[in-house]
Design an enzyme around this catalytic site. Structure first.
Site, PDB file in Angstrom:
ATOM      1  CG  HIS A 258      -0.856  12.258 -26.011  1.00 58.38           C
ATOM      2  ND1 HIS A 258      -1.540  12.885 -24.836  1.00 58.38           N
ATOM      3  CD2 HIS A 258       0.194  12.115 -25.423  1.00 58.38           C
ATOM      4  CE1 HIS A 258      -0.868  13.047 -23.883  1.00 58.38           C
ATOM      5  NE2 HIS A 258       0.514  12.468 -24.124  1.00 58.38           N
TER       6      HIS A 258
ATOM      7  CG  HIS B 163       1.799  16.855 -24.227  1.00 56.19           C
ATOM      8  ND1 HIS B 163       2.856  17.950 -24.216  1.00 56.19           N
ATOM      9  CD2 HIS B 163       2.703  15.797 -23.404  1.00 56.19           C
ATOM     10  CE1 HIS B 163       3.936  17.505 -23.852  1.00 56.19           C
ATOM     11  NE2 HIS B 163       3.961  16.360 -23.596  1.00 56.19           N
TER      12      HIS B 163
ATOM     13  CG  ASN C 277      -1.177  17.950 -20.558  1.00 60.30           C
ATOM     14  OD1 ASN C 277      -0.040  17.052 -20.503  1.00 60.30           O
ATOM     15  ND2 ASN C 277      -1.792  17.779 -19.652  1.00 60.30           N
TER      16      ASN C 277
ATOM     17  CE  LYS D  69       6.049  17.351 -13.950  1.00 55.91           C
ATOM     18  NZ  LYS D  69       6.095  16.165 -14.721  1.00 55.91           N
TER      19      LYS D  69
ATOM     20  CE  LYS E  90      -0.475  14.223 -14.220  1.00 57.75           C
ATOM     21  NZ  LYS E  90      -0.620  14.660 -15.546  1.00 57.75           N
TER      22      LYS E  90
ATOM     23  NE  ARG F  52      -3.868  -2.006   2.142  1.00 57.44           N
ATOM     24  CZ  ARG F  52      -3.910  -3.057   2.877  1.00 57.44           C
ATOM     25  NH1 ARG F  52      -2.646  -3.488   3.736  1.00 57.44           N
ATOM     26  NH2 ARG F  52      -4.600  -4.099   2.681  1.00 57.44           N
TER      27      ARG F  52
ATOM     28  NE  ARG G 122       1.194  17.262 -12.626  1.00 58.78           N
ATOM     29  CZ  ARG G 122       2.057  16.263 -11.883  1.00 58.78           C
ATOM     30  NH1 ARG G 122       1.296  16.294 -10.935  1.00 58.78           N
ATOM     31  NH2 ARG G 122       2.840  15.492 -12.519  1.00 58.78           N
TER      32      ARG G 122
ATOM     33  CG  HIS H 113       6.235  11.579 -25.481  1.00 57.99           C
ATOM     34  ND1 HIS H 113       4.673  11.727 -25.480  1.00 57.99           N
ATOM     35  CD2 HIS H 113       6.460  12.784 -24.394  1.00 57.99           C
ATOM     36  CE1 HIS H 113       4.362  12.687 -24.818  1.00 57.99           C
ATOM     37  NE2 HIS H 113       5.320  13.073 -23.956  1.00 57.99           N
TER      38      HIS H 113
END
Ligand SMILES: NC(=O)c1ccc[n+]([C@@H]2O[C@H](COP(=O)([O-])OP(=O)(O)OC[C@H]3O[C@@H](n4cnc5c(N)ncnc54)[C@H](O)[C@@H]3O)[C@@H](O)[C@H]2O)c1
Length: 387
Positions: free
Chosen positions: A273, A269, A266, A245, A163, A141, A262, A286
């Site tokens: 993507h 992005h 992106n 960041k 993340k 956990r 945040r 990427h």
């Protein structure tokens, strides 16, 4: 003094240092030995290419003879001091962000005797960092983890911010957790063995920071000679990106802000993507897809009447070209597929396409009111094909 700069990410109760410099293996070793002396078990997940190319660093940092054979924890010490830190090689490449590798990592942590006070060490690019971070978030956990990013992308982006996650058949990064590291060690010397194409892909993310939030930094990137792993300015550049960041993450850790926040990270992005998905993962790195996405975001901003001039666009194109990054699609991709991939992007809110656009270079905002035909026009200009 190998550590040039230490930034502190000030998340309440979970703050952590980011150490940036060169020749950090002894500092890292010292930190790990201190952890172990306090009774914490440490186990490392290491990208297989890093294990192959960074023998000296790994031997010094982990206190072991680095002949990592894959699945088995090492048992042979380099002599002297405490027993070596057990290590597991993670096969290189995006396919390692999988349930299979996650399960292998959990088994390895258990076999290494990690208890709830233990810590996972992630040594690799974004793939190893995301996988190891999620293994650490979920094992017992949640145990601590320490990031040692080895790609430029991981140094300026994925190792900071918490993340973590893996891919499933339905899509990329669909399973994961927010789990902040306890510390990040960024040793720029590790970039010396990184393939140049991967370094360039990381530069797309560096350029992104200038475009989205700091015009002066963008100007510096334009004025500085081409950066490479040995460039004297690189420490300052990486530190600046980490600082940016960290600031964005502090303000909006879980990307819940109604606008801005945040999500600004992106920039480019939503387009990127779509390119990655339609071209097939691996066709573009990427960062290469992000480079095209940045150009599209700049063009979109111009079409919306924002303060992005033709000269600004040309300077962006020139900067990307300096790193041999693509500015348009290599080969035509079907427009319909690109548009529907954008609709499926998890950044879509209430079915509306959400873009990050530039008010001006160095000042990004989120925008939900993009006329549907406009995205199609931009894709066609970037080399998409109709039908
Ligand atoms: N968590 C986040 O916030 C976040 C942010 C951005 C990207 N990501 C994720 O990061 C991943 C991409 O990361 P990446 O670009 O670092 O790719 P990567 O981890 O796949 O590394 C790229 C390649 O370089 C090799 N490599 C790494 N370091 C090396 C070194 N020092 N010397 C020699 N070879 C080396 C790897 O084996 C691999 O083949 C994606 O899965 C993406 O989803 C996560």
């Amino acid at each position: 003094m190998p550590i040039d700069e230490t930034l502190q990410v000030e998340l309440a109760g979970r703050g952590y240092p980011i150490h940036i410099g060169r020749d950090l293996e002894q500092d890292l070793h010292g930190k790990l030995e201190a952890l172990r002396a306090s009774g914490k078990q440490v186990a490392a997940l290491v990208d297989a290419s890093v294990a192959e190319h960074q023998n000296r660093f790994l031997s010094a940092a982990l206190g072991q003879k680095n002949d990592m054979a894959g699945a088995q924890p090492l048992s042979e010490g380099a002599g002297g001091g405490s027993a070596p830190i057990p290590s597991l090689a993670i096969p290189s490449g995006e396919t390692s962000k999988s349930v299979g590798q996650l399960s292998r990592a959990w088994d390895f942590l258990a076999a290494s005797g990690l208890d709830r006070g233990g810590a996972v060490l992630a040594i690799g690019g974004g793939v190893t960092g995301d996988l190891a971070g999620f293994a650490a978030a979920s094992y017992l956990r949640g145990v601590d983890f320490v990031q040692v990013p080895t790609t430029l992308l991981a140094m300026v982006d994925s190792s900071v911010g918490g993340k973590t996650g893996i891919n499933i058949a339905a899509g990329k990064n669909l399973v994961g957790a927010f789990h902040q590291p306890g510390a990040v060690f960024i040793d720029l010397n590790l970039l010396r063995t990184l393939p140049p194409r991967q370094f360039a892909a990381g530069m797309a993310e560096v350029i992104k920071y200038g475009l989205l939030g700091d015009r002066r930094f963008l100007e510096q990137l334009i004025e500085t000679s081409r950066l490479d792993p040995t460039h004297p300015e690189l420490v300052a550049v990486v530190a600046h990106c980490c600082r940016m960041k960290a600031e964005v993450v502090l303000a909006d850790e879980r990307e819940t802000a109604g606008s801005g926040g945040r999500a600004l990270l992106n920039l480019g992005h939503t387009f990127a993507h779509a390119i990655e998905q339609v071209a097939g993962y691996g066709a573009y790195l990427h960062g290469e897809a992000v480079a095209i996405g940045l150009v599209l975001a700049a063009r979109l901003s111009m079409r919306m009447g924002h303060a992005v001039t033709a000269k600004d666009l040309q300077r962006l194109l020139d900067l990307l070209a300096r790193y041999e990054l693509p500015r348009r699609l290599h080969a035509p991709l079907p427009l319909e597929s690109l548009l529907s991939a954008m609709q499926r992007d998890k950044k879509t809110r209430a079915g509306k396409l959400r873009f990050v656009v530039l008010r001006s270079p160095g000042n990004a905002v989120t925008a939900d009111d993009i006329p549907p035909g406009l995205a199609a026009e931009l894709w066609l200009e970037a080399g998409a094909r109709q039908g």
